[in-house]
Design an enzyme around this catalytic site. Structure first.
Site, mmCIF file in Angstrom:
data_model
loop_
_atom_site.group_PDB
_atom_site.id
_atom_site.type_symbol
_atom_site.label_atom_id
_atom_site.label_comp_id
_atom_site.label_asym_id
_atom_site.label_seq_id
_atom_site.Cartn_x
_atom_site.Cartn_y
_atom_site.Cartn_z
ATOM 1 N N LYS A 215 6.494 5.069 -3.489
ATOM 2 C CA LYS A 215 7.790 4.392 -3.396
ATOM 3 C C LYS A 215 8.329 3.979 -4.765
ATOM 4 C CE LYS A 215 7.457 3.016 1.401
ATOM 5 N NZ LYS A 215 6.101 3.479 1.752
HETATM 6 C C1 LIG Z 1 5.858 4.290 2.859
HETATM 7 C C2 LIG Z 1 4.585 5.034 2.860
HETATM 8 C C3 LIG Z 1 4.414 6.191 3.654
HETATM 9 C C4 LIG Z 1 5.487 6.671 4.595
HETATM 10 O O1 LIG Z 1 6.595 7.207 3.909
HETATM 11 P P1 LIG Z 1 7.984 7.374 4.665
HETATM 12 O O2 LIG Z 1 8.944 7.858 3.631
HETATM 13 O O3 LIG Z 1 8.340 6.030 5.198
HETATM 14 O O4 LIG Z 1 7.767 8.360 5.746
HETATM 15 C C5 LIG Z 1 3.219 6.872 3.558
HETATM 16 N N1 LIG Z 1 2.231 6.454 2.755
HETATM 17 C C6 LIG Z 1 2.352 5.353 1.991
HETATM 18 C C7 LIG Z 1 1.217 4.948 1.141
HETATM 19 C C8 LIG Z 1 3.530 4.616 2.006
HETATM 20 O O5 LIG Z 1 3.651 3.544 1.249
#
Ligand SMILES: *Cc1c(COP(=O)(O)O)cnc(C)c1O
Length: 490
Positions: free
Chosen positions: A108
């Site tokens: 993210k």
């Molecule tokens: C947010 C997150 C996901 C999921 O990603 P999305 O874009 O919401 O599908 C998967 N793994 C981790 C470690 C995350 O922080």
């Protein structure tokens, strides 16, 4: 390029405005009207990550110049490794795209280091002279990444709601130890969906918005529904492909699969958009944990959130309503806004909808889906460690396992990029268990323990956390969220 609401294509909006608004007033998400096509030669020819961000993002954010976007990227990603997202091959045709080398050790960061800088510029471009208030619901990783990204940016305030149960201690500490003055972190008595729907409700509260506007505030969203978060995620799929071509693992134009451990459907949607822009993708493999709403949906065309909610070893994917799926529905229905509106209304009223056979067929042409239990996830971490000497976190392991099952079932041996979404140290307890150890002692002892077992040193951002104090202690129930925000701002 203009953007439109997925629920009303007559509502056209520029990219700067869409970044500031986050969500459309009709409840829809902003989506592109058409997709640019990037030449793979051009993409492979760009050897600097920030330059590639400028090249790709400019097509989706036409209120910004390519140069502005490259400059934002250079600043956003300056703490990242030079290769931004290293690609590690496990065997011949499986390639792990490590997206977790940013400040909060999860993918993210790619979006949330980029978005605050973009938002500041978007506010200038739209002539809005207000303090932007970022509200975020987090299943764990968004919160710390948003706080890290926005915490030090002038003219922005950030408030994060996290579910009290269902996130790790380290994740909580990463958020509650934030000491910048413009941040507020609140624990919610509920799960992620409660947090997300609470935030959505606040966003659609017109009276509240008018009241706060008088006081000089404007709400923005850092959740993955913001268009400014999707765009930087498209870039790393092109980057990964270019890396495979440069290292002669695939030839230019050869198709690859992309596997993504999925929660809110933002990351895999970005991979789908990359495909729409000319990235040669054979299958997009959507991997879920036992909250398997998405894999049921992709298999049957029926979305049904009326089911037990599980707290799993991959908590960032513990989600029953995946917001970004709405953008995929918009594509699968050929931009038929009425169809999307009808489906979303059904979801609101009954928690269920079913798409047409035609839309289902279109979806299955591009997507495959599967899910794995916690036990299988831990076994996958253990197997991958034993066979390849590679340590993955629980979320990534869900991806690795679902991909393995896909390959076995279909015989498809296409080169596959697996998105690795978090460092194993973020979910250290599970990694320790998977490697046959016991998660004893406090959080930081356990990090050291994992480091000893794996021979990998503890990432310094986590080691430094042990010195920090828990500063934010507010806890509230879903119905108190609005009150908390008012108390904080006014
Ligand atoms: C947010 C997150 C996901 C999921 O990603 P999305 O874009 O919401 O599908 C998967 N793994 C981790 C470690 C995350 O922080």
């Amino acid at each position: 390029m203009k953007l439109v609401s997925t629920r009303d294509i007559n509502k056209q909006i520029g990219s700067a405005e869409a970044i500031v608004a986050g969500l459309s007033e009709d409840g829809g998400l902003f989506a592109p009207t058409s997709f640019p096509r990037f030449s793979l030669e051009d993409v492979v020819g760009i050897s600097n990550y920030s330059d590639l961000v400028g090249f790709i993002a400019a097509a989706f954010l036409s209120d910004f110049t390519q140069e502005e976007l490259s400059t934002i990227a250079a600043s956003a990603y300056k703490g990242f490794p030079k290769s931004a997202a290293p690609l590690v091959s496990l065997g011949q045709s499986t390639h792990i795209l490590e997206l977790y080398h940013g400040p909060t050790l999860a993918f993210k960061d790619f979006a949330l280091q980029f978005l605050p800088r973009l938002l500041t510029m978007a506010l200038k471009k739209t002539g809005i002279d207000k303090t932007s208030v970022i509200l975020a619901a987090t299943s764990g990783d968004t919160g710390s990444a948003a706080l890290e990204g926005f915490g030090s940016v002038d003219g922005v305030k950030v408030c994060v709601f996290y579910p009290q149960s269902g996130i790790s201690n380290v994740q909580r500490l990463q958020m509650t130890s934030q000491n910048s003055e413009n941040t507020k972190v609140i624990g919610l008595k509920g799960n992620f969906d409660d947090a997300q729907s609470g935030v959505k409700q606040i966003f659609s509260d017109k009276e509240l918005a008018a009241h706060l506007s008088e006081k000089g505030y404007i709400f923005s969203s850092a959740n993955s529904i913001n268009w400014g978060r999707i765009v930087p995620q498209i870039v790393y799929y092109f980057w990964a492909y270019a890396t495979l071509v440069r290292t002669e693992k695939v030839t230019l134009g050869e198709s690859v699969n992309i596997t993504v451990p999925t929660g809110n459907f933002g990351n895999i949607l970005a991979a789908y958009y990359a495909k729409k822009c000319g990235l040669p993708v054979h299958k997009l493999i959507c991997a879920s944990n036992s909250n398997n709403v998405l894999s049921d949906f992709i298999k049957t065309g029926e979305y049904d959130k009326n089911r037990a909610f599980h707290i799993t070893a991959s908590p960032s994917m513990d989600i029953l309503v995946s917001s970004n799926l709405e953008r995929l529905l918009f594509e699968m229905h050929e931009h038929d806004d009425r169809a999307v509106r009808a489906l979303m209304n059904q979801l609101m009223s009954s928690g269920y909808y079913k798409i047409s056979n035609k839309a289902l067929q279109a979806m299955q042409d591009s997507f495959y889906a599967g899910y794995v239990s916690d036990a299988e996830t831990l076994k996958c971490i253990s197997d991958t460690w034993r066979k390849c000497g590679y340590l993955s976190d629980t979320h990534t392991a869900v991806g690795i396992k679902v991909h393995e099952e896909y390959a076995e079932k279909t015989g498809d041996a296409t080169h596959t990029i697996i998105a690795s979404t978090a460092s194993p140290f973020k979910f250290a307890d599970s990694a320790i268990l998977a490697l046959g150890g016991h998660a004893n002692g406090d959080d930081f002892k356990r990090l050291e323990h994992l480091s000893q077992m794996s021979g990998i040193s503890v990432p310094h951002v986590l080691r430094d956390l042990s010195q920090k104090e828990e500063l934010h202690k507010t806890v509230c129930s879903p119905c108190e969220m609005k009150r908390q925000i008012l108390d904080w701002l006014l």
